[in-house]
Write a protein that holds these residues in place. Sequence first.
Motif, PDB file in Angstrom:
ATOM      1  N   GLY A 188     -29.223  33.113  40.017  1.00  0.00           N
ATOM      2  CA  GLY A 188     -28.986  34.120  41.047  1.00  0.00           C
ATOM      3  C   GLY A 188     -27.569  34.641  41.041  1.00  0.00           C
ATOM      4  O   GLY A 188     -27.299  35.769  41.476  1.00  0.00           O
ATOM      5  N   SER A 198     -24.968  26.681  46.002  1.00  0.00           N
ATOM      6  CA  SER A 198     -24.697  28.118  45.948  1.00  0.00           C
ATOM      7  C   SER A 198     -23.198  28.381  45.820  1.00  0.00           C
ATOM      8  O   SER A 198     -22.768  29.229  45.033  1.00  0.00           O
ATOM      9  CB  SER A 198     -25.256  28.808  47.192  1.00  0.00           C
ATOM     10  OG  SER A 198     -25.014  30.199  47.143  1.00  0.00           O
ATOM     11  N   GLN A 217     -32.695  28.374  40.101  1.00  0.00           N
ATOM     12  CA  GLN A 217     -32.725  29.647  40.831  1.00  0.00           C
ATOM     13  C   GLN A 217     -31.335  30.038  41.330  1.00  0.00           C
ATOM     14  O   GLN A 217     -30.932  31.198  41.238  1.00  0.00           O
ATOM     15  CB  GLN A 217     -33.681  29.542  42.023  1.00  0.00           C
ATOM     16  CG  GLN A 217     -35.148  29.659  41.655  1.00  0.00           C
ATOM     17  CD  GLN A 217     -36.030  29.649  42.896  1.00  0.00           C
ATOM     18  OE1 GLN A 217     -35.837  28.853  43.804  1.00  0.00           O
ATOM     19  NE2 GLN A 217     -37.005  30.548  42.922  1.00  0.00           N
ATOM     20  N   THR A 218     -30.613  29.072  41.852  1.00  0.00           N
ATOM     21  CA  THR A 218     -29.277  29.352  42.372  1.00  0.00           C
ATOM     22  C   THR A 218     -28.326  29.761  41.258  1.00  0.00           C
ATOM     23  O   THR A 218     -27.567  30.732  41.387  1.00  0.00           O
ATOM     24  CB  THR A 218     -28.713  28.117  43.096  1.00  0.00           C
ATOM     25  OG1 THR A 218     -29.606  27.753  44.151  1.00  0.00           O
ATOM     26  CG2 THR A 218     -27.338  28.394  43.680  1.00  0.00           C
ATOM     27  N   THR A 222     -35.929  34.579  38.729  1.00  0.00           N
ATOM     28  CA  THR A 222     -34.550  34.966  38.399  1.00  0.00           C
ATOM     29  C   THR A 222     -34.437  35.684  37.060  1.00  0.00           C
ATOM     30  O   THR A 222     -33.363  36.131  36.689  1.00  0.00           O
ATOM     31  CB  THR A 222     -33.646  33.720  38.358  1.00  0.00           C
ATOM     32  OG1 THR A 222     -34.160  32.801  37.375  1.00  0.00           O
ATOM     33  CG2 THR A 222     -33.617  33.008  39.700  1.00  0.00           C
TER      34      THR A 222
END
Length: 389
Positions: free
Chosen positions: A248, A215, A244-245, A272
């Motif tokens: 995001g 992240s 996803q990260t 996402t």
Amino acid sequence: MNRWRYVLVLWVLLCLSGQIGLADQKATSNPDVFKIGAIYNLNGSQANLDIPSSQGALTAERLINAKGGIDGVKVDVIVKDGASDPETIRKVTEDLIANESVPVLIGLSDTDMVLPAAQVAAAHHIPFITSGATSPKLPEQVPDYLYLACFGDNAQGAMAAEYAYQNLSYHTCIVVYDTDMQYTTLLAQYFSERYTELGGTIVSQVPIHPKTNVSDVFSNLSSGNQPDFYYIAVGPEDAPGVIQTAHGQNKVPIIGGDSFDTKNLSNAVLDTDGDVYYTTHAYFGGENISSEIQNFKTDYISEYGTEPTPFAGLGYDAVMIAIRAAGNNDLGTDLREGINQIHDYSGVTGLISYVNGTAIPKKSVHLIYTDGLSLTQVDNNVPEKVPNP
């Protein structure tokens, strides 16, 4: 006695006499059965790829035996769990050789996992056909005995680079790759080599590892000028979370390799609303498919209740390569000779040929696009130029 029984009886006699370097084997072979040892990681980090691949191998066994086997000879695919652990893989390989007297071994989908198995097999003069480990360096690391049923990472890296630069006009890229796996470091290397050769600019290379806070990595990347896309090389267990990260933080398109091709990918992308492309070994969603692919899909869905993945197709093809190798070799004492004679076999993952003694088949690379709702094949070609291993 038909040709296949002659081959298998001769194999057993030579095992018993030790003439083919297998004197330490227990003579458990049955001339009415052609055994194939199959090692797959049914647990652990590689299970997402290896469970479907093992199921594809067993699908080949079922379909062949439903037709009466090979001239009446039953095919027996013996699956052992490597548990995503190199030492366990080494032990189950020894077990298959010592207790099952297998003349050939198949399986595994990761470079670091296949090496201990193939090294043991080579020490016993038994060929190993990896269904899904894609390092083009593998045949050099286990000379003469290790074959690939799949393309190499240099081919899929080149395919991704050519499509990004030539078809999508993506001219800037940030490469994010896992330093903990040989697969991911090599894939990132081959992609970068071909992409820059075409004229693309790699803004930065970002190494990560299992303890990296991903992240924070993508948060830092999102604060600067954004590239046309990210090229992400991570393992199958990590791919959904990394996607996803990344999405995001921003909606930069992502391109990756065959480790993206897992059941969990669509949910990660859907969550996402981002664009993802990845290279892989097959596409079973088209309407114009061969009868062999249709039979494979029908049996697989009937047995397992789900659509086969490309890695399932690789498991199927690895079994078929082993069977064709035995059929090509009149003596049956060294299946490597039979493998080297395979030309233009139309497998479910594409046309397979081992040309001029190469252990890596020349195959096309499929490129898939997904928005999380559906999969679309956007290309299926042999790359124009492939980096040297």
